[in-house]
Design a protein around this motif. Structure first.
Motif, short mmCIF file in Angstrom:
data_model
loop_
_atom_site.label_atom_id
_atom_site.label_comp_id
_atom_site.label_asym_id
_atom_site.label_seq_id
_atom_site.Cartn_x
_atom_site.Cartn_y
_atom_site.Cartn_z
N LEU A 90 0.82 -1.21 0.00
CA LEU A 90 0.00 0.00 0.00
C LEU A 90 0.86 1.26 0.00
O LEU A 90 0.48 2.27 -0.61
N ASN A 91 1.99 1.23 0.66
CA ASN A 91 2.87 2.40 0.68
C ASN A 91 3.38 2.74 -0.71
O ASN A 91 3.58 3.90 -1.06
N LYS A 92 3.60 1.69 -1.52
CA LYS A 92 4.09 1.92 -2.88
C LYS A 92 2.96 2.29 -3.82
O LYS A 92 3.12 3.14 -4.70
N VAL A 93 1.81 1.66 -3.64
CA VAL A 93 0.67 1.95 -4.51
C VAL A 93 0.20 3.39 -4.32
O VAL A 93 -0.11 4.11 -5.27
N PHE A 94 0.14 3.82 -3.07
CA PHE A 94 -0.35 5.16 -2.75
C PHE A 94 0.79 6.13 -2.41
O PHE A 94 0.64 7.01 -1.59
N GLN A 95 1.94 5.93 -3.06
CA GLN A 95 3.06 6.82 -2.79
C GLN A 95 2.73 8.23 -3.27
O GLN A 95 1.98 8.42 -4.23
N PRO A 96 3.27 9.26 -2.60
CA PRO A 96 2.94 10.65 -2.96
C PRO A 96 3.33 10.98 -4.39
O PRO A 96 4.33 10.49 -4.91
N VAL A 97 2.50 11.78 -5.04
CA VAL A 97 2.79 12.26 -6.39
C VAL A 97 2.83 13.78 -6.37
O VAL A 97 2.25 14.42 -5.48
N LYS A 98 3.52 14.34 -7.35
CA LYS A 98 3.62 15.79 -7.41
C LYS A 98 2.27 16.40 -7.78
O LYS A 98 1.70 16.07 -8.82
N GLN A 99 1.77 17.25 -6.93
CA GLN A 99 0.51 17.92 -7.18
C GLN A 99 0.42 19.17 -6.31
O GLN A 99 1.32 19.45 -5.51
N GLU A 100 -0.63 19.92 -6.52
CA GLU A 100 -0.80 21.16 -5.76
C GLU A 100 -0.93 20.86 -4.26
O GLU A 100 -1.66 19.96 -3.86
N LEU A 101 -0.15 21.61 -3.46
CA LEU A 101 -0.18 21.38 -2.02
C LEU A 101 -1.50 21.85 -1.42
O LEU A 101 -1.98 22.94 -1.72
N LYS A 102 -2.07 21.02 -0.58
CA LYS A 102 -3.31 21.35 0.11
C LYS A 102 -3.13 21.03 1.59
O LYS A 102 -2.34 20.15 1.96
#
Length: 345
Positions: free
Chosen positions: A74-86
């Motif tokens: 799950l850590n690899k599947v849902f690893q952070p991607v570059k996107q607008e910071l919220k």
């Protein structure tokens, strides 16, 4: 009015040609299947013939094995991607709500791990419809005619090119892809492939361990049966195999394609060794089992079938019959068995 009538006639003629081609292809495939399943002079039964028939990537059993081998991190599947910071969101959950959230995340992860298809490369389009010498030299540019009617599958859409020589032919696959992107654009796809897919630039990406990004972008830019799609995937898989970087694609939707590529080319020794080094013995057993299904006439498959082997016996038989470096695999199996014996004692 005359132009509109001519256009309708062209569309009707196109659809009739396409239907005829599809019917002819369907008849050809039916004949091939009948020829394969009804081999004359065979001493084995129909069930034996089905059992010895090599499996395909889309088969349910193959997909089930590849899904097991792919893993679920799950850590690899849902690893952070570059996107607008919220701003982050925090929730207080009970144990029951936490279990439900974890189950929901696991279900979503399995959807994200769905493998893209592996298709045979499409055949070039080289059909000439007619040659009109009266139009030769009338213009220096090509004229392209595209049927942009909605609700027509893109593979059946009629697209023709009038050459300056007067020749009227069907558009090539590259021309079709470019024109379809003009009239029916897909998100993130470019009209011309980005420079990233040039071989010299791919080497730079590989040096940065960005194989996953290359394959993901390739899925967006190219059709899965195009020559460029096949080329980029082959180069990426070969670099992973050469440098033993299998774990870069593990627990991603792209791992199954890598496994199938190595099995098809009968080169699973490196991946098998990597699995044993990472204590993924059950994955290694599934890998050899899938190898035997894909190559039912191999020595490993025949020996395994004769001995009704399963589990670690499959690995031992593969090491004896197919493996180019059996010493390492046998040693890894010996260590695994000793560790298992000590832990159970």
């Amino acid at each position: 009015m005359a132009a509109r009538c001519a256009g309708r006639a062209l569309s009707r003629a196109a659809r009739s040609v396409i239907n005829a081609e599809y019917n002819r292809a369907a008849r050809s495939q039916t004949v091939q299947r009948l020829t394969c399943t009804a081999a004359p002079g065979s001493s084995s039964s129909g069930q034996d013939a089905d059992r010895l028939k090599a499996v395909q990537f889309a088969d349910a059993e193959v997909q089930d094995i590849l899904n097991r081998i792919t893993g679920l991190d799950l850590n690899k599947v849902f690893q952070p991607v570059k996107q607008e910071l919220k701003p982050p969101k925090y929730r207080l959950l009970t144990d029951t709500q936490l279990e439900e959230a974890a189950h929901k995340a696991g279900t979503q992860a399995k959807k994200l791990l769905k493998m893209p298809p592996v298709l045979p490369e499409r055949k070039p389009i080289e059909e000439v419809l007619c040659e009109d010498k009266m139009l030769e030299g009338m213009d220096k540019a090509k004229y392209v005619f595209t049927d942009i009617t909605y609700n027509i599958p893109h593979r059946e859409r009629f697209i023709v090119v009038r050459e300056p020589s007067g020749t009227l032919r069907k558009a090539s696959w590259e021309e079709r892809d470019r024109l379809l992107q003009v009239y029916f654009p897909k998100n993130e796809r470019k009209l011309t492939p980005p420079p990233m897919f040039k071989e010299e630039n791919l080497k730079v990406m590989f040096g940065q361990n960005r194989h996953h990004a290359v394959l993901n972008y390739c899925l967006v830019q190219f059709e899965p049966d195009s020559a460029e799609f096949k080329r980029v995937h082959a180069l990426t898989y070969e670099d992973i195999e050469k440098n033993g970087k299998y774990n870069l694609l593990w627990s991603t939707r792209l791992f199954g394609g890598l496994v199938w590529h190595l099995i098809s080319s009968q080169r699973i020794d490196g991946l098998l060794s990597d699995m044993l080094q990472r204590d993924r013995v059950h994955d290694a057993e599934s890998l050899v089992h899938l190898f035997n299904l894909a190559h039912p006439q191999s020595d490993s498959a025949l020996q395994a079938q004769q001995q009704q082997a399963s589990g670690l016996e499959l690995l031992k038989i593969y090491a004896d019959c197919e493996c180019q470096r059996p010493g390492f695999i046998k040693l890894a199996l010996q260590v695994y068995e000793q560790t298992k014996t000590q832990s159970s004692a």
